[in-house]
Design a protein around this motif. Structure first.
Motif, PDB file in Angstrom:
ATOM      1  N   VAL A   2      19.128  47.458 111.361  1.00  0.00           N
ATOM      2  CA  VAL A   2      19.374  46.222 110.618  1.00  0.00           C
ATOM      3  C   VAL A   2      18.037  45.580 110.309  1.00  0.00           C
ATOM      4  CG1 VAL A   2      20.374  43.911 110.728  1.00  0.00           C
ATOM      5  CG2 VAL A   2      21.633  45.860 111.672  1.00  0.00           C
ATOM      6  N   GLN A   3      17.885  45.137 109.068  1.00  0.00           N
ATOM      7  CA  GLN A   3      16.670  44.430 108.674  1.00  0.00           C
ATOM      8  C   GLN A   3      17.028  42.959 108.422  1.00  0.00           C
ATOM      9  OE1 GLN A   3      17.612  47.420 106.802  1.00  0.00           O
ATOM     10  NE2 GLN A   3      16.611  48.432 108.538  1.00  0.00           N
ATOM     11  N   LEU A   4      16.158  42.081 108.881  1.00  0.00           N
ATOM     12  CA  LEU A   4      16.380  40.638 108.740  1.00  0.00           C
ATOM     13  C   LEU A   4      15.188  40.012 108.031  1.00  0.00           C
ATOM     14  CD1 LEU A   4      17.588  39.960 112.401  1.00  0.00           C
ATOM     15  CD2 LEU A   4      19.032  40.271 110.385  1.00  0.00           C
ATOM     16  N   VAL A   5      15.486  39.161 107.053  1.00  0.00           N
ATOM     17  CA  VAL A   5      14.429  38.482 106.307  1.00  0.00           C
ATOM     18  C   VAL A   5      14.749  36.993 106.256  1.00  0.00           C
ATOM     19  CG1 VAL A   5      13.206  38.276 104.126  1.00  0.00           C
ATOM     20  CG2 VAL A   5      13.965  40.533 104.920  1.00  0.00           C
ATOM     21  N   GLU A   6      13.825  36.195 106.791  1.00  0.00           N
ATOM     22  CA  GLU A   6      14.011  34.744 106.792  1.00  0.00           C
ATOM     23  C   GLU A   6      13.341  34.106 105.581  1.00  0.00           C
ATOM     24  OE1 GLU A   6      12.986  35.795 111.225  1.00  0.00           O
ATOM     25  OE2 GLU A   6      12.216  36.285 109.236  1.00  0.00           O
ATOM     26  N   SER A   7      13.821  32.934 105.226  1.00  0.00           N
ATOM     27  CA  SER A   7      13.185  32.133 104.194  1.00  0.00           C
ATOM     28  C   SER A   7      13.545  30.672 104.440  1.00  0.00           C
ATOM     29  CB  SER A   7      13.642  32.564 102.800  1.00  0.00           C
ATOM     30  OG  SER A   7      15.034  32.401 102.664  1.00  0.00           O
ATOM     31  N   GLY A   8      12.801  29.782 103.796  1.00  0.00           N
ATOM     32  CA  GLY A   8      13.141  28.372 103.857  1.00  0.00           C
ATOM     33  C   GLY A   8      12.249  27.506 104.706  1.00  0.00           C
ATOM     34  N   GLY A   9      11.291  28.101 105.394  1.00  0.00           N
ATOM     35  CA  GLY A   9      10.389  27.278 106.182  1.00  0.00           C
ATOM     36  C   GLY A   9       9.449  26.490 105.283  1.00  0.00           C
ATOM     37  N   GLY A  10       8.693  25.606 105.913  1.00  0.00           N
ATOM     38  CA  GLY A  10       7.738  24.820 105.147  1.00  0.00           C
ATOM     39  C   GLY A  10       7.289  23.599 105.902  1.00  0.00           C
ATOM     40  N   LEU A  11       6.695  22.680 105.154  1.00  0.00           N
ATOM     41  CA  LEU A  11       6.163  21.440 105.721  1.00  0.00           C
ATOM     42  C   LEU A  11       7.108  20.293 105.399  1.00  0.00           C
ATOM     43  CD1 LEU A  11       3.886  19.693 106.959  1.00  0.00           C
ATOM     44  CD2 LEU A  11       2.863  19.628 104.667  1.00  0.00           C
ATOM     45  N   VAL A  12       7.431  19.506 106.411  1.00  0.00           N
ATOM     46  CA  VAL A  12       8.324  18.371 106.213  1.00  0.00           C
ATOM     47  C   VAL A  12       7.867  17.230 107.116  1.00  0.00           C
ATOM     48  CG1 VAL A  12       9.949  19.148 107.982  1.00  0.00           C
ATOM     49  CG2 VAL A  12      10.760  17.681 106.116  1.00  0.00           C
ATOM     50  N   SER A  25      20.358  43.218 106.132  1.00  0.00           N
ATOM     51  CA  SER A  25      20.695  44.427 105.381  1.00  0.00           C
ATOM     52  C   SER A  25      20.719  45.611 106.332  1.00  0.00           C
ATOM     53  CB  SER A  25      19.686  44.663 104.253  1.00  0.00           C
ATOM     54  OG  SER A  25      18.385  44.812 104.766  1.00  0.00           O
ATOM     55  N   GLY A  26      21.268  46.704 105.881  1.00  0.00           N
ATOM     56  CA  GLY A  26      21.396  47.886 106.733  1.00  0.00           C
ATOM     57  C   GLY A  26      22.780  47.947 107.346  1.00  0.00           C
ATOM     58  N   SER A  27      22.837  48.296 108.601  1.00  0.00           N
ATOM     59  CA  SER A  27      24.118  48.480 109.303  1.00  0.00           C
ATOM     60  C   SER A  27      24.675  47.145 109.782  1.00  0.00           C
ATOM     61  CB  SER A  27      23.932  49.434 110.482  1.00  0.00           C
ATOM     62  OG  SER A  27      23.429  50.681 110.047  1.00  0.00           O
ATOM     63  N   THR A  28      24.936  46.276 108.844  1.00  0.00           N
ATOM     64  CA  THR A  28      25.352  44.909 109.192  1.00  0.00           C
ATOM     65  C   THR A  28      26.736  44.871 109.834  1.00  0.00           C
ATOM     66  OG1 THR A  28      26.140  44.581 106.945  1.00  0.00           O
ATOM     67  CG2 THR A  28      23.902  43.830 107.443  1.00  0.00           C
ATOM     68  N   PHE A  29      27.546  45.899 109.587  1.00  0.00           N
ATOM     69  CA  PHE A  29      28.885  45.945 110.177  1.00  0.00           C
ATOM     70  C   PHE A  29      28.811  45.998 111.701  1.00  0.00           C
ATOM     71  CE2 PHE A  29      28.608  50.299 111.519  1.00  0.00           C
ATOM     72  CZ  PHE A  29      27.691  50.842 110.639  1.00  0.00           C
ATOM     73  N   SER A  30      27.661  46.446 112.217  1.00  0.00           N
ATOM     74  CA  SER A  30      27.508  46.615 113.664  1.00  0.00           C
ATOM     75  C   SER A  30      27.148  45.321 114.384  1.00  0.00           C
ATOM     76  CB  SER A  30      26.405  47.647 113.953  1.00  0.00           C
ATOM     77  OG  SER A  30      25.142  47.145 113.554  1.00  0.00           O
ATOM     78  N   ILE A  31      26.910  44.267 113.609  1.00  0.00           N
ATOM     79  CA  ILE A  31      26.390  43.033 114.193  1.00  0.00           C
ATOM     80  C   ILE A  31      27.496  42.064 114.579  1.00  0.00           C
ATOM     81  CG2 ILE A  31      25.004  40.972 113.748  1.00  0.00           C
ATOM     82  CD1 ILE A  31      23.432  43.544 114.226  1.00  0.00           C
TER      83      ILE A  31
END
Length: 118
Positions: A2-12, A25-31
């Protein structure tokens, strides 16, 4: 795998909000479990929030009432809505996933930086 990609961080600014996203993505059914962890400089990585495939959630005491984890199984995504951010929330946030087979946090994203200015 399974591959995981984060987004949305920043300065606040303190008191502000951010929404983190994680796409799997990948074998997400296994999660089963997906979650968010964070690591601040000089500190150990800590659990922030977790959610099961059917939507049962768990939060660290430090974020209860401020952060909300959600999941869209159709999109293989998990989100973290962070409100009322504090300087102590500043860290690298990691998305993680635990398969049914092990129940362990076997998969990790690369992390996204959240910076909170006071």
């Amino acid at each position: 795998q399974v591959q995981l990609v984060e987004s949305g961080g920043g300065l606040v600014q303190a008191g502000g909000s951010l929404r983190l996203s994680c796409s799997a993505s990948g074998s997400t059914f296994s999660i089963n479990l997906m979650g968010w962890y964070r690591q601040a400089p000089g500190k150990q990585r800590e659990m922030v929030a977790t959610i099961t495939r059917i939507g049962v959630t768990h939060y660290a005491d430090s974020v209860k009432g401020r952060f909300t984890i959600s999941r869209d199984n159709a999109k293989n995504a998990v989100y973290l809505q962070m409100n009322s951010l504090k300087p102590e929330d500043m860290a690298v946030y990691y998305c993680s996933a635990a398969p049914y087979s092990t129940g362990m946090w076997d998969y990790w994203g690369q992390g996204t930086q959240v910076t909170v200015s006071s």
